[in-house]
Design a protein around this motif. Structure first.
Motif, PDB file in Angstrom:
ATOM      1  N   ARG A   1       1.893  12.094   4.003  1.00 18.03           N
ATOM      2  CA  ARG A   1       2.119  11.361   5.247  1.00 18.03           C
ATOM      3  C   ARG A   1       1.554  12.140   6.438  1.00 18.03           C
ATOM      4  O   ARG A   1       0.885  11.570   7.304  1.00 18.03           O
ATOM      5  CB  ARG A   1       3.624  11.125   5.412  1.00 18.03           C
ATOM      6  N   LYS A   2       1.795  13.454   6.481  1.00 16.73           N
ATOM      7  CA  LYS A   2       1.266  14.282   7.558  1.00 16.73           C
ATOM      8  C   LYS A   2      -0.262  14.296   7.523  1.00 16.73           C
ATOM      9  O   LYS A   2      -0.929  14.261   8.576  1.00 16.73           O
ATOM     10  CB  LYS A   2       1.799  15.709   7.441  1.00 16.73           C
TER      11      LYS A   2
ATOM     12  N   GLY B   1      -4.942   2.928  -1.855  1.00 17.77           N
ATOM     13  CA  GLY B   1      -3.557   2.649  -1.537  1.00 17.77           C
ATOM     14  C   GLY B   1      -3.264   2.756  -0.050  1.00 17.77           C
ATOM     15  O   GLY B   1      -2.474   1.984   0.495  1.00 17.77           O
ATOM     16  N   ALA B   2      -3.904   3.708   0.618  1.00 19.92           N
ATOM     17  CA  ALA B   2      -3.632   3.927   2.037  1.00 19.92           C
ATOM     18  C   ALA B   2      -4.402   2.978   2.947  1.00 19.92           C
ATOM     19  O   ALA B   2      -3.877   2.491   3.956  1.00 19.92           O
ATOM     20  CB  ALA B   2      -3.964   5.372   2.413  1.00 19.92           C
TER      21      ALA B   2
ATOM     22  N   CYS C   1      -9.344   4.800  10.241  1.00 19.87           N
ATOM     23  CA  CYS C   1      -8.489   4.993   9.065  1.00 19.87           C
ATOM     24  C   CYS C   1      -7.046   5.163   9.535  1.00 19.87           C
ATOM     25  O   CYS C   1      -6.489   6.274   9.510  1.00 19.87           O
ATOM     26  CB  CYS C   1      -8.926   6.212   8.260  1.00 19.87           C
ATOM     27  N   PRO C   2      -6.412   4.066   9.982  1.00 21.32           N
ATOM     28  CA  PRO C   2      -5.040   4.177  10.490  1.00 21.32           C
ATOM     29  C   PRO C   2      -4.061   4.508   9.370  1.00 21.32           C
ATOM     30  O   PRO C   2      -4.206   4.037   8.244  1.00 21.32           O
ATOM     31  CB  PRO C   2      -4.767   2.791  11.073  1.00 21.32           C
ATOM     32  N   SER C   3      -3.086   5.339   9.678  1.00 28.61           N
ATOM     33  CA  SER C   3      -2.074   5.706   8.698  1.00 28.61           C
ATOM     34  C   SER C   3      -1.223   4.481   8.368  1.00 28.61           C
ATOM     35  O   SER C   3      -0.737   3.805   9.267  1.00 28.61           O
ATOM     36  CB  SER C   3      -1.199   6.828   9.255  1.00 28.61           C
ATOM     37  N   PRO C   4      -1.034   4.169   7.097  1.00 27.63           N
ATOM     38  CA  PRO C   4      -0.227   2.993   6.731  1.00 27.63           C
ATOM     39  C   PRO C   4       1.228   3.205   7.099  1.00 27.63           C
ATOM     40  O   PRO C   4       1.713   4.339   7.142  1.00 27.63           O
ATOM     41  CB  PRO C   4      -0.415   2.876   5.220  1.00 27.63           C
ATOM     42  N   PRO C   5       1.962   2.120   7.371  1.00 30.02           N
ATOM     43  CA  PRO C   5       3.380   2.270   7.689  1.00 30.02           C
ATOM     44  C   PRO C   5       4.138   2.785   6.475  1.00 30.02           C
ATOM     45  O   PRO C   5       3.717   2.550   5.348  1.00 30.02           O
ATOM     46  CB  PRO C   5       3.820   0.850   8.040  1.00 30.02           C
TER      47      PRO C   5
ATOM     48  N   ARG D   1       0.808  -1.219   0.000  1.00 27.80           N
ATOM     49  CA  ARG D   1       0.000   0.000   0.000  1.00 27.80           C
ATOM     50  C   ARG D   1       0.845   1.274   0.000  1.00 27.80           C
ATOM     51  O   ARG D   1       0.600   2.193  -0.785  1.00 27.80           O
ATOM     52  CB  ARG D   1      -0.943  -0.001   1.199  1.00 27.80           C
ATOM     53  N   ALA D   2       1.821   1.361   0.904  1.00 34.36           N
ATOM     54  CA  ALA D   2       2.606   2.588   1.001  1.00 34.36           C
ATOM     55  C   ALA D   2       3.371   2.864  -0.290  1.00 34.36           C
ATOM     56  O   ALA D   2       3.441   3.999  -0.764  1.00 34.36           O
ATOM     57  CB  ALA D   2       3.572   2.498   2.181  1.00 34.36           C
ATOM     58  N   GLU D   3       3.927   1.807  -0.879  1.00 30.43           N
ATOM     59  CA  GLU D   3       4.674   1.990  -2.124  1.00 30.43           C
ATOM     60  C   GLU D   3       3.733   2.352  -3.270  1.00 30.43           C
ATOM     61  O   GLU D   3       4.080   3.129  -4.161  1.00 30.43           O
ATOM     62  CB  GLU D   3       5.459   0.728  -2.460  1.00 30.43           C
ATOM     63  N   ARG D   4       2.533   1.808  -3.211  1.00 31.15           N
ATOM     64  CA  ARG D   4       1.555   2.126  -4.258  1.00 31.15           C
ATOM     65  C   ARG D   4       1.190   3.612  -4.214  1.00 31.15           C
ATOM     66  O   ARG D   4       1.077   4.267  -5.256  1.00 31.15           O
ATOM     67  CB  ARG D   4       0.310   1.273  -4.075  1.00 31.15           C
ATOM     68  N   VAL D   5       1.008   4.157  -3.020  1.00 26.71           N
ATOM     69  CA  VAL D   5       0.725   5.586  -2.882  1.00 26.71           C
ATOM     70  C   VAL D   5       1.875   6.401  -3.465  1.00 26.71           C
ATOM     71  O   VAL D   5       1.672   7.380  -4.192  1.00 26.71           O
ATOM     72  CB  VAL D   5       0.490   5.942  -1.400  1.00 26.71           C
TER      73      VAL D   5
END
Length: 210
Positions: free
Chosen positions: A189-190, A140-141, A202-206, A86-90
């Motif tokens: 990210r912020k 993605g997130a 909606c937790p922030s992805p690592p 997910r993080a890389e996709r974003v």
């Protein structure tokens, strides 16, 4: 006409229409809407003017078809890489967005600013692409397109910033695309961290690589 002949005719029509749109994208990239007449367009496309009217009804219809084609390309490019974490996709989504803007500057400006004057149909197309991009970031997130209203509003605010930054960058490309991408990734990210504070579901992805 049998089915095979009908398919052949349809395929040729689709190819011809796509060719006309490709020509139009090049023309409108360098020349304003008002400066191009249908005669000019037909001459550049090496076709009879009536053929353009056949496929698009009017110059405006032709222009809107070009905008819609540009939007489809932008969304498809940004929404790729579904196999990635997910993080890389974003990260890739933002890079694809900037890459499109860099290589299709006229089309990008048309999409973001709303086209010729206050063009309500182009603005409607712009709103569709904004919602699709927000859904792509959400997927993605968070792994889903539908998110709570507050989360969507936060992402909409971030996207407005992305558009402003990208337009300014296109006018002053002293900065490398990688630098602009990293700036927007960190801003996202912020935003995602803030969303988590207000919307715990909606937790922030690592971060990528963790």
């Amino acid at each position: 006409m049998n089915n095979s002949q009908q398919r052949g005719t349809t395929e040729r029509s689709q190819v011809r229409r796509a060719e006309l749109i490709a020509t139009g994208r090049k023309l409108f990239a360098d020349t304003s809407y008002d400066a191009l007449s249908m005669d000019d367009i037909a001459k550049h496309a090496s076709v009879a003017k009536g053929l353009i009217y056949y496929y698009f009804k009017s110059k405006r219809g032709y222009y809107l078809a070009i905008v819609e084609d540009s939007v489809a390309e932008l969304v498809a490019g940004a929404a790729g890489h579904t196999e990635l974490p997910r993080a890389e996709r974003v990260h890739r989504t933002i890079d694809g967005y900037l890459l499109y803007a860099q290589h299709h500057q006229a089309a990008y400006r048309t999409i973001v600013t709303g086209g010729v004057g206050f063009d309500t149909q182009v603005l409607a197309i712009r709103d569709v692409v904004r919602e699709e991009l927000i859904a792509t970031i959400a997927m993605g997130a968070y792994g889903r397109r539908e998110i709570p209203l507050l989360a969507r509003l936060a992402l909409r605010g971030w996207l407005n910033t992305v558009e402003s930054v990208t337009l300014d960058w296109l006018s002053h490309q002293e900065l490398e695309r990688d630098t602009v991408r990293e700036l927007l990734v960190r801003m996202l990210r912020k935003t995602l961290d803030a969303i988590e504070e207000f919307v715990p579901e909606c937790p922030s992805p690592p971060p990528a690589g963790t």
